[in-house]
Design a protein around this motif. Structure first.
Motif, PDB file in Angstrom:
ATOM      1  N   THR A 499       0.849  -1.195   0.000  1.00  0.00           N
ATOM      2  CA  THR A 499       0.000   0.000   0.000  1.00  0.00           C
ATOM      3  C   THR A 499       0.882   1.242   0.000  1.00  0.00           C
ATOM      4  OG1 THR A 499      -0.129   0.148   2.410  1.00  0.00           O
ATOM      5  CG2 THR A 499      -1.785  -1.195   1.318  1.00  0.00           C
ATOM      6  N   LEU A 500       0.275   2.373  -0.358  1.00  0.00           N
ATOM      7  CA  LEU A 500       1.032   3.619  -0.360  1.00  0.00           C
ATOM      8  C   LEU A 500       1.449   4.031   1.045  1.00  0.00           C
ATOM      9  CD1 LEU A 500      -0.914   5.748  -3.019  1.00  0.00           C
ATOM     10  CD2 LEU A 500       1.161   4.403  -3.298  1.00  0.00           C
ATOM     11  N   ASP A 501       0.631   3.676   2.055  1.00  0.00           N
ATOM     12  CA  ASP A 501       0.998   4.014   3.429  1.00  0.00           C
ATOM     13  C   ASP A 501       2.267   3.286   3.856  1.00  0.00           C
ATOM     14  OD1 ASP A 501      -0.980   5.772   3.746  1.00  0.00           O
ATOM     15  OD2 ASP A 501      -2.237   4.562   5.067  1.00  0.00           O
ATOM     16  N   SER A 502       2.496   2.086   3.332  1.00  0.00           N
ATOM     17  CA  SER A 502       3.691   1.339   3.726  1.00  0.00           C
ATOM     18  C   SER A 502       4.965   2.024   3.240  1.00  0.00           C
ATOM     19  CB  SER A 502       3.611  -0.084   3.185  1.00  0.00           C
ATOM     20  OG  SER A 502       3.556  -0.072   1.755  1.00  0.00           O
ATOM     21  N   LEU A 503       4.877   2.863   2.223  1.00  0.00           N
ATOM     22  CA  LEU A 503       6.059   3.563   1.734  1.00  0.00           C
ATOM     23  C   LEU A 503       6.603   4.556   2.754  1.00  0.00           C
ATOM     24  CD1 LEU A 503       4.959   2.321  -0.929  1.00  0.00           C
ATOM     25  CD2 LEU A 503       5.655   4.422  -2.094  1.00  0.00           C
ATOM     26  N   HIS A 504       5.682   5.161   3.567  1.00  0.00           N
ATOM     27  CA  HIS A 504       6.134   6.136   4.564  1.00  0.00           C
ATOM     28  C   HIS A 504       7.057   5.473   5.581  1.00  0.00           C
ATOM     29  CE1 HIS A 504       3.315   8.924   2.812  1.00  0.00           C
ATOM     30  NE2 HIS A 504       2.289   8.121   3.060  1.00  0.00           N
ATOM     31  N   ASP A 505       6.648   4.296   6.082  1.00  0.00           N
ATOM     32  CA  ASP A 505       7.449   3.626   7.112  1.00  0.00           C
ATOM     33  C   ASP A 505       8.730   3.031   6.526  1.00  0.00           C
ATOM     34  OD1 ASP A 505       5.476   4.233   8.926  1.00  0.00           O
ATOM     35  OD2 ASP A 505       4.388   2.363   8.593  1.00  0.00           O
ATOM     36  N   TYR A 506       8.667   2.532   5.294  1.00  0.00           N
ATOM     37  CA  TYR A 506       9.827   1.851   4.724  1.00  0.00           C
ATOM     38  C   TYR A 506      10.952   2.848   4.409  1.00  0.00           C
ATOM     39  CZ  TYR A 506      12.761  -0.830   1.550  1.00  0.00           C
ATOM     40  OH  TYR A 506      13.833  -1.431   0.954  1.00  0.00           O
ATOM     41  N   PHE A 507      10.632   3.923   3.710  1.00  0.00           N
ATOM     42  CA  PHE A 507      11.677   4.871   3.315  1.00  0.00           C
ATOM     43  C   PHE A 507      12.001   5.881   4.415  1.00  0.00           C
ATOM     44  CE2 PHE A 507      10.064   3.418  -0.805  1.00  0.00           C
ATOM     45  CZ  PHE A 507      11.244   3.140  -1.460  1.00  0.00           C
ATOM     46  N   ASN A 508      10.996   6.216   5.251  1.00  0.00           N
ATOM     47  CA  ASN A 508      11.209   7.166   6.355  1.00  0.00           C
ATOM     48  C   ASN A 508      11.862   8.453   5.838  1.00  0.00           C
ATOM     49  OD1 ASN A 508      11.109   8.128   8.965  1.00  0.00           O
ATOM     50  ND2 ASN A 508      13.062   7.216   9.560  1.00  0.00           N
ATOM     51  N   ASP A 509      11.321   8.955   4.742  1.00  0.00           N
ATOM     52  CA  ASP A 509      11.850  10.162   4.118  1.00  0.00           C
ATOM     53  C   ASP A 509      10.749  11.226   4.089  1.00  0.00           C
ATOM     54  OD1 ASP A 509      14.058  11.453   2.416  1.00  0.00           O
ATOM     55  OD2 ASP A 509      12.295  11.655   1.129  1.00  0.00           O
ATOM     56  N   PRO A 510      10.901  12.335   4.845  1.00  0.00           N
ATOM     57  CA  PRO A 510       9.833  13.357   4.903  1.00  0.00           C
ATOM     58  C   PRO A 510       9.478  13.934   3.542  1.00  0.00           C
ATOM     59  CG  PRO A 510      11.460  13.711   6.640  1.00  0.00           C
ATOM     60  CD  PRO A 510      12.026  12.661   5.734  1.00  0.00           C
ATOM     61  N   ALA A 511      10.504  14.166   2.690  1.00  0.00           N
ATOM     62  CA  ALA A 511      10.213  14.763   1.375  1.00  0.00           C
ATOM     63  C   ALA A 511       9.342  13.841   0.535  1.00  0.00           C
ATOM     64  CB  ALA A 511      11.516  15.080   0.645  1.00  0.00           C
ATOM     65  N   LEU A 512       9.660  12.532   0.551  1.00  0.00           N
ATOM     66  CA  LEU A 512       8.850  11.582  -0.207  1.00  0.00           C
ATOM     67  C   LEU A 512       7.443  11.470   0.370  1.00  0.00           C
ATOM     68  CD1 LEU A 512       8.684   9.437  -2.443  1.00  0.00           C
ATOM     69  CD2 LEU A 512       9.462   7.757  -0.747  1.00  0.00           C
ATOM     70  N   SER A 513       7.333  11.430   1.705  1.00  0.00           N
ATOM     71  CA  SER A 513       6.013  11.316   2.344  1.00  0.00           C
ATOM     72  C   SER A 513       5.133  12.512   2.002  1.00  0.00           C
ATOM     73  CB  SER A 513       6.173  11.183   3.855  1.00  0.00           C
ATOM     74  OG  SER A 513       6.870   9.986   4.176  1.00  0.00           O
ATOM     75  N   ASN A 514       5.695  13.716   2.074  1.00  0.00           N
ATOM     76  CA  ASN A 514       4.909  14.915   1.753  1.00  0.00           C
ATOM     77  C   ASN A 514       4.470  14.919   0.295  1.00  0.00           C
ATOM     78  OD1 ASN A 514       5.198  15.856   4.362  1.00  0.00           O
ATOM     79  ND2 ASN A 514       7.031  17.054   3.887  1.00  0.00           N
ATOM     80  N   ALA A 515       5.354  14.444  -0.598  1.00  0.00           N
ATOM     81  CA  ALA A 515       4.993  14.419  -2.018  1.00  0.00           C
ATOM     82  C   ALA A 515       3.880  13.420  -2.290  1.00  0.00           C
ATOM     83  CB  ALA A 515       6.232  14.078  -2.851  1.00  0.00           C
ATOM     84  N   ILE A 516       3.911  12.262  -1.609  1.00  0.00           N
ATOM     85  CA  ILE A 516       2.848  11.258  -1.793  1.00  0.00           C
ATOM     86  C   ILE A 516       1.517  11.772  -1.246  1.00  0.00           C
ATOM     87  CG2 ILE A 516       2.090   8.950  -1.118  1.00  0.00           C
ATOM     88  CD1 ILE A 516       5.010   8.075  -1.168  1.00  0.00           C
ATOM     89  N   ILE A 517       1.550  12.413  -0.079  1.00  0.00           N
ATOM     90  CA  ILE A 517       0.317  12.961   0.509  1.00  0.00           C
ATOM     91  C   ILE A 517      -0.287  14.025  -0.411  1.00  0.00           C
ATOM     92  CG2 ILE A 517      -0.579  14.341   2.421  1.00  0.00           C
ATOM     93  CD1 ILE A 517       1.408  12.895   4.245  1.00  0.00           C
ATOM     94  N   GLU A 518       0.575  14.886  -0.972  1.00  0.00           N
ATOM     95  CA  GLU A 518       0.075  15.913  -1.895  1.00  0.00           C
ATOM     96  C   GLU A 518      -0.565  15.280  -3.128  1.00  0.00           C
ATOM     97  OE1 GLU A 518       2.452  18.715  -4.827  1.00  0.00           O
ATOM     98  OE2 GLU A 518       2.548  19.520  -2.784  1.00  0.00           O
ATOM     99  N   LEU A 519       0.038  14.196  -3.621  1.00  0.00           N
ATOM    100  CA  LEU A 519      -0.522  13.487  -4.777  1.00  0.00           C
ATOM    101  C   LEU A 519      -1.873  12.873  -4.442  1.00  0.00           C
ATOM    102  CD1 LEU A 519      -0.351  12.244  -7.610  1.00  0.00           C
ATOM    103  CD2 LEU A 519       1.062  10.417  -6.644  1.00  0.00           C
ATOM    104  N   GLN A 520      -2.005  12.268  -3.259  1.00  0.00           N
ATOM    105  CA  GLN A 520      -3.280  11.663  -2.860  1.00  0.00           C
ATOM    106  C   GLN A 520      -4.368  12.711  -2.698  1.00  0.00           C
ATOM    107  OE1 GLN A 520      -1.622   9.466   0.572  1.00  0.00           O
ATOM    108  NE2 GLN A 520      -2.519   7.632  -0.331  1.00  0.00           N
ATOM    109  N   GLN A 521      -4.027  13.836  -2.101  1.00  0.00           N
ATOM    110  CA  GLN A 521      -5.035  14.883  -1.904  1.00  0.00           C
ATOM    111  C   GLN A 521      -5.518  15.442  -3.236  1.00  0.00           C
ATOM    112  OE1 GLN A 521      -3.013  17.625   0.712  1.00  0.00           O
ATOM    113  NE2 GLN A 521      -3.792  16.658   2.547  1.00  0.00           N
ATOM    114  N   SER A 522      -4.631  15.491  -4.223  1.00  0.00           N
ATOM    115  CA  SER A 522      -5.031  16.027  -5.527  1.00  0.00           C
ATOM    116  C   SER A 522      -6.075  15.144  -6.202  1.00  0.00           C
ATOM    117  CB  SER A 522      -3.799  16.163  -6.435  1.00  0.00           C
ATOM    118  OG  SER A 522      -2.875  17.081  -5.889  1.00  0.00           O
ATOM    119  N   TYR A 523      -6.020  13.815  -5.943  1.00  0.00           N
ATOM    120  CA  TYR A 523      -6.922  12.903  -6.652  1.00  0.00           C
ATOM    121  C   TYR A 523      -7.977  12.271  -5.750  1.00  0.00           C
ATOM    122  CZ  TYR A 523      -4.206  13.320 -10.876  1.00  0.00           C
ATOM    123  OH  TYR A 523      -3.609  13.802 -11.992  1.00  0.00           O
ATOM    124  N   TYR A 524      -7.735  12.246  -4.432  1.00  0.00           N
ATOM    125  CA  TYR A 524      -8.717  11.644  -3.525  1.00  0.00           C
ATOM    126  C   TYR A 524      -9.634  12.677  -2.909  1.00  0.00           C
ATOM    127  CZ  TYR A 524      -6.156   7.221  -3.675  1.00  0.00           C
ATOM    128  OH  TYR A 524      -5.581   6.062  -4.076  1.00  0.00           O
TER     129      TYR A 524
END
Length: 560
Positions: A499-524
């Motif tokens: 799942t996309l949520d699992s990427l936050h814990d695996y990479f533990n990278d704030p820049a990547l997490s913020n970019a994924i959240i912004e992408l989800q908000q744009s489409y969800y």
């Protein structure tokens, strides 16, 4: 010589006429009704300062309206006269015998005038009124900060030339006009009236016994003139004022047992609605939960915030609240509507907690709680966004309209001409690199070469999606890219990255997490917005550099 004498006589006569000799007072009627206006006229036989008349002595028994001042000069046979006239509109504050006192103007006093003011229900000529105001409050016994409505109706049978209606007044209260004026016609005791209706919302801010002062209308009506000519007829205007009946209010304080938010209302209700309607959903599908709060006797500003907590595994994106206010049976009704977009990151059963808002019932005088019961939803696995193999590209999903069924399409990156040439060039470079490395004495492992090819394909695919600002394609390529990164590092965590949520814990990278959240908000989100892939591209490239650095360190340690 004769001309000089005549001039001197004219000057003497004029000087004599300029001297103030008397002032007089009169009213247009001695019998009037309470809240009905009359006109007080004061005349001085000289040119007098307009501020010479002080009407403050009238404030005890009358509402003093507009005062107009006029001066007139005339000369007849060298006899010059000047007059100053004050016209003041008065409205009796009560019924009974009222006295207009004498006024002192430059040492000369007017006579005292007595008038009789009749109550509205005592007047035998009530049906002859040309102008009157009625007022009606939705409640007179209320709580502090409780909102009531005041309906004001101006009735007039005469022709109005101009006029203005003041606002009602109440000490320490919020007063706001609701909507626009309404016009209608009515027949009262056989007389036809035009009616202008205006509604106010009134919210007292302190407790106690209070008097709600009614609005005052001031204007001019057209009356027939006695002046006639053979060719023209004239019409005069007459100043008028009228005031409605004051209303006594009893405002109660906040009950001692109330703590927290104070919401006095006749009716307070919460409702919810899900879109789509079925209670079984799929992973990644946006679920819209609409919560509607309806309150009677509260303003939009008094409606509380509506929040929703969700269990782990769910993401919630609240939309901006929509506010509405209207009248229903002379009651003010306010409404707040909030849409929540809920997205599940994994399958399972979820319990949405209940939503409770305490309020005070002004009808039963009891504290109550408006509640939406907890809701269980079932989220099923979604094969469209969780492919079983690495080689299979994830399907394209339609997130623009969460209420319509999904249309699954295969994403074939090779259809893009630019990507075709790009992959061809990379393939040639790969062959060249393979040829060069084949000549070296130390060959890398075949497994690593295969893994690097997959990493390169997934990496280039998501970078291409970011460059084209294609959010749907980026969503589909995120998981394959993450799994390729895991395999290249030898972590063997591909089965965890589902799942996309699992990427936050695996990479533990704030820049990547913020970019994924912004992408989800744009489409969800409830209102989809344009997405830029710049942030996600930079985050992925930064992570790739870190991975390459780690790989170089490993190669050096193995091959000194």
């Amino acid at each position: 010589m004769v001309k000089v004498i005549i001039s001197l006589l004219a000057i003497l006569l004029s000087c004599h006429s300029y001297a103030l000799t008397k002032v007089s007072a009169s009213v247009d009627k001695n019998l009037t009704m309470a809240n009905e206006s009359l006109i007080l006229t004061i005349t001085a036989d000289d040119d007098v300062n307009a501020n010479a008349l002080d009407t403050s002595a009238l404030l005890t028994d009358f509402i003093v309206g507009r005062t107009s001042v006029s001066s007139q000069t005339s000369m007849i046979n060298f006899d010059t006269t000047r007059t100053t006239t004050w016209n003041t509109v008065l409205i009796p504050r009560s019924s009974g015998e009222l006295v207009i006192p004498a006024f002192d103007i430059n040492g000369f006093k007017t006579q005292v005038i007595t008038i009789n003011s009749l109550a509205a229900n005592e007047s035998a000529t009530a049906n002859q009124q040309d102008l009157f105001i009625t007022t009606q409050a939705s409640a007179t016994d209320l709580y502090v900060q409780q909102q009531i409505t005041l309906t004001v109706k101006l009735h007039f049978a005469a022709e109005l030339k101009r006029g203005s209606l003041s606002e009602p007044s109440l000490v320490s209260a919020n007063i706001l006009q609701i909507g626009k004026d309404k016009e209608s016609e009515s027949i009262i005791k056989g007389k036809r009236y035009r009616v202008i209706e205006r509604v106010y919302a009134i919210s007292p801010q302190k407790s106690g016994d209070m008097i709600l002062k009614a609005p005052v209308f001031s204007g001019e009506i057209i009356i027939a003139s006695a002046r006639r000519s053979n060719f023209l007829s004239f019409a005069d205007t007459k100043p008028v004022s009228v005031v409605g009946d004051d209303i006594a209010l009893t405002v109660k304080a906040i009950p001692a047992q109330v703590s927290g938010l104070w919401l006095p209302s006749e009716l307070f209700a919460l409702q919810q609605e899900f879109q789509p309607a079925p209670r079984k959903f799929k992973v990644g599908e946006p679920i819209t939960r609409t919560i509607t709060l309806t309150a009677v006797g509260l303003s939009e500003e008094q409606l509380p915030e509506i929040t929703m907590q969700v269990p782990q595994g769910l993401k919630v994106y609240p939309d901006q609240a929509k506010l509405h206010t209207g009248l229903n049976n002379e009651r003010l009704v306010s409404q707040k509507v909030v849409n929540f977009a809920i997205v599940a990151s994994k399958a399972g059963e979820y319990q949405l907690p209940k939503i409770s808002i305490p309020w005070w019932n002004t009808v039963t005088n009891k504290a109550e709680i408006a509640t939406i019961a907890g809701q269980k939803i079932i989220v099923l696995p979604n094969a469209d966004i969780a492919p079983s193999t690495m080689q299979q590209q994830p399907p394209r999903m339609n997130f623009e309209n969460p209420t319509t069924p999904k249309v699954v399409e295969s994403v074939i990156i090779q259809q893009n001409t630019f990507l075709q040439w790009l992959f061809l060039a990379l393939w040639l470079l790969t062959l060249l690199a393979w040829y060069i490395t084949a000549k070296r004495p130390f060959k890398p492992k075949q497994a690593n070469s295969e893994t690097n090819t997959k990493v390169s394909n997934a990496h280039l695919a998501i970078l291409a999606a970011c460059k084209k600002n294609n959010g749907e394609l980026a969503l589909a390529c995120l998981l394959p890219w993450a799994r390729s990164q895991s395999q290249s590092l030898g972590d063997n965590q591909s089965q965890v990255l589902t799942t996309l949520d699992s990427l936050h814990d695996y990479f533990n990278d704030p820049a990547l997490s913020n970019a994924i959240i912004e992408l989800q908000q744009s489409y969800y989100g409830k209102n989809p917005s344009a997405w830029s892939g710049n942030k996600l591209s930079l985050a992925i490239q930064a992570l790739n550099k870190i991975k390459l650095s780690k790989s170089s360190e490993v190669d050096i340690s193995i091959n000194p």
